[in-house]
Motif scaffolding. Structure first.
Motif, short mmCIF file in Angstrom:
data_model
loop_
_atom_site.label_atom_id
_atom_site.label_comp_id
_atom_site.label_asym_id
_atom_site.label_seq_id
_atom_site.Cartn_x
_atom_site.Cartn_y
_atom_site.Cartn_z
N GLY A 95 0.88 -1.32 0.16
CA GLY A 95 -0.09 0.02 -0.19
C GLY A 95 0.89 1.36 -0.13
N ILE A 96 2.12 1.08 0.49
CA ILE A 96 2.92 2.42 0.74
C ILE A 96 3.89 2.52 -0.48
CG2 ILE A 96 4.41 3.51 2.26
CD1 ILE A 96 3.15 2.34 4.73
N TYR A 97 4.54 1.25 -0.55
CA TYR A 97 5.83 1.28 -1.34
C TYR A 97 5.37 0.41 -2.91
CZ TYR A 97 8.37 2.56 2.72
OH TYR A 97 8.75 3.24 3.64
N GLY A 98 4.13 0.29 -3.23
CA GLY A 98 3.70 -0.35 -4.52
C GLY A 98 4.20 0.26 -5.58
N GLY A 164 15.30 5.10 -4.34
CA GLY A 164 14.25 5.43 -5.52
C GLY A 164 13.33 6.09 -4.97
N PHE A 165 13.20 6.68 -3.72
CA PHE A 165 12.19 7.65 -3.35
C PHE A 165 12.73 8.49 -2.00
CE2 PHE A 165 12.52 3.91 -0.63
CZ PHE A 165 12.21 4.42 0.71
N ASP A 166 11.77 9.54 -1.87
CA ASP A 166 12.17 10.27 -0.60
C ASP A 166 10.53 10.27 0.08
OD1 ASP A 166 14.43 11.16 -1.46
OD2 ASP A 166 13.85 12.68 -2.62
N ARG A 171 4.92 10.91 3.82
CA ARG A 171 4.33 10.66 2.30
C ARG A 171 5.79 10.26 1.50
NH1 ARG A 171 -0.80 13.79 -0.16
NH2 ARG A 171 -0.41 11.56 -1.53
N ILE A 172 5.43 9.16 0.62
CA ILE A 172 6.56 8.75 -0.53
C ILE A 172 6.30 9.80 -1.67
CG2 ILE A 172 7.20 6.93 -1.88
CD1 ILE A 172 7.44 6.36 0.86
N VAL A 173 7.41 10.46 -1.78
CA VAL A 173 7.44 11.33 -3.11
C VAL A 173 8.68 11.17 -3.97
CG1 VAL A 173 6.25 13.10 -1.80
CG2 VAL A 173 8.71 13.11 -1.60
#
Length: 454
Positions: A95-98, A164-166, A171-173
């Protein structure tokens, strides 16, 4: 008391979710390895049949191709189960990192369909295409099988080294799926897994014919059935040991808690010994054979290099040491035993151009298939359990990713029954295929001379 009961239920569901995932992965990975390695070995047999004119090669290729079809169907079932489990059991992860790790799963789906299409073509056109086009139709099966393994393992590698994310305001951006897929752990982990797949396929296939040779079926068909897959696995074994060293160096640099668990090291220090065997009792390694400075030398190419001990990590952030340590010991021990078996064959072939004459060689070879599977499963225990308590290393705990809904224990029971049925059905069908003797022929077995003219 209610809080304690609730905590116990949550812990039981977490354990059930982990057990179900371990069962599914542990079962599927064996079939997946055969799906990666068998097509190449089958093409080698078919190619040799056309080159030499020997019908035994063609018969072996046809039998192995039929087995490939069965195992592909079974692997599709277990792979589908796994895809559902990722979302159902671990919604906190998907749900978060999909969106971060969705790319390799999509690419794996494409590779799966390519493999399915060309496997169907390869099987259907066995007696309908000339030899060269038919063999070429099998090449995409090999490539797609390796690609599938690569893409899936990149997702797991990301869980070891998440990039590959911040994160901004929880929240994942700034998601970069390509950077996530080609994360720092991808090179050693994917190469290690793909080579392991060829080893497992080769040794498992060879072990079947080793048993037949021990029972006196010493004809050319069974000798070739042993020699082809065993040679493939034997050639890869020393390469795999070198890649394993590369992977261990990566762990030493990037996952010090896992390395400490692998070797049962609790105290940070320099010149740390390498522990062979042993068991951890009260945060201390006991009953092991210690090689002075061995771990420092192997991990950093420096006998005085510093090794970070588990004392540097909070107790709740430490993996279960004995499980990781003994899994690592088993994997390495079996790897070197298989290397010894490969050297035994190589020396005999170099001196006499034949298999070793000793029945002990065949007895060991008959066990090599099971041994390679044990090494494979042990390696994955080191990889996965050694990462605990993190499902995404250093970012997300396994307990935070599990489905909070109650009753996961019942799902584990149901899935266990499904895998029992699947195992029985697979064994039954494979035994039925094995009833065809070496005198059986491929459909409309071709005249090799005519093929060369074609």
């Amino acid at each position: 008391m209610d809080t304690q009961i609730l905590a116990a239920v949550v812990e039981a569901d977490l354990g059930a979710a982990r057990a179900q995932m371990a069962l599914s992965l542990g079962w599927h990975i064996i079939v997946a390895c055969l799906g990666v390695g068998m097509p190449a070995i089958t093409l080698i047999a078919e190619w040799r049949g056309h080159r030499t004119g020997s019908p035994e090669y063609q018969r072996l290729a046809w039998r192995w191709a039929k087995a490939m079809g069965v195992l592909f169907a079974v692997g599709a079932v277990s792979g589908t189960i796994l895809s559902f489990e990722m979302g159902l059991l671990w919604p906190g992860l998907m749900g978060i990192y999909g969106e971060v790790i969705g790319l390799p799963f999509a690419m794996e789906g494409i590779a799966f369909f390519i493999e399915a299409i060309f496997l169907g073509i390869y099987l259907y056109t066995w007696d309908r295409l000339p030899p060269v086009p038919h063999m070429l139709s099998g090449v995409p099966v090999v490539v797609a099988g390796v690609a599938s393994a690569f893409f899936v393992v990149t997702a797991n590698a990301w869980m070891q080294q998440p990039v590959g994310f911040d994160v901004s305001n929880d929240r994942i951006v700034a998601v970069d799926p390509w950077a996530a897929m080609f994360n720092p752990a991808t090179p050693p982990q994917t190469v290690h897994m793909i080579l392991a797949a060829f080893m497992v396929a080769g040794f498992l296939m060879a072990s079947v014919y080793a048993v037949a040779l021990l029972r006196g079926r010493n004809d050319r068909y069974h000798r070739l059935g042993f020699l082809i897959p065993f040679t493939v696995a034997a050639v890869i074994t020393p390469i795999q040991i070198g890649v394993g060293d590369w992977a261990a160096h990566f762990v030493a640099e990037n996952q010090p808690a896992k390395l400490a668990a692998m070797e049962g090291v609790f105290d940070t220090g320099r010149g740390v010994p390498l522990h062979l065997g042993g068991v951890v009792v009260d945060d201390e390694m006991r009953y092991s054979l210690n090689i002075p400075n061995g771990l420092s030398l192997l991990a950093h190419w420096d006998p005085n290099a510093e090794i970070t001990g588990l004392e540097e990590f909070p107790e709740e952030d430490r993996p279960p040491v004995n499980v990781v340590h003994w899994s690592f010991q088993l994997m390495v021990g079996i790897g070197f035993a298989l290397l010894g078996l490969a050297v035994w064959q190589a020396v005999a072939w170099w001196r006499f151009r034949t298999l070793p004459r000793s029945p002990w060689f065949l007895r060991a070879a008959a066990l090599s298939g099971v041994a390679s599977v044990l090494a494979l499963e042990s390696g994955w225990v080191v990889t996965e359990v050694g990462r605990q308590p993190w499902i995404v290393y250093g970012v997300l705990r396994t307990s935070e990713a599990v489905n909070p809904a109650p009753g996961l224990v019942y799902g584990f029971v149901v899935v266990s029954v499904v895998y029992v049925v699947l195992t029985v059905a697979t064994v039954y069908v494979m035994r039925r295929l094995a009833r065809d003797g070496p005198e059986s022929v491929a459909p409309q077995e071709r005249d090799v001379t005519d093929h060369r003219a074609t």
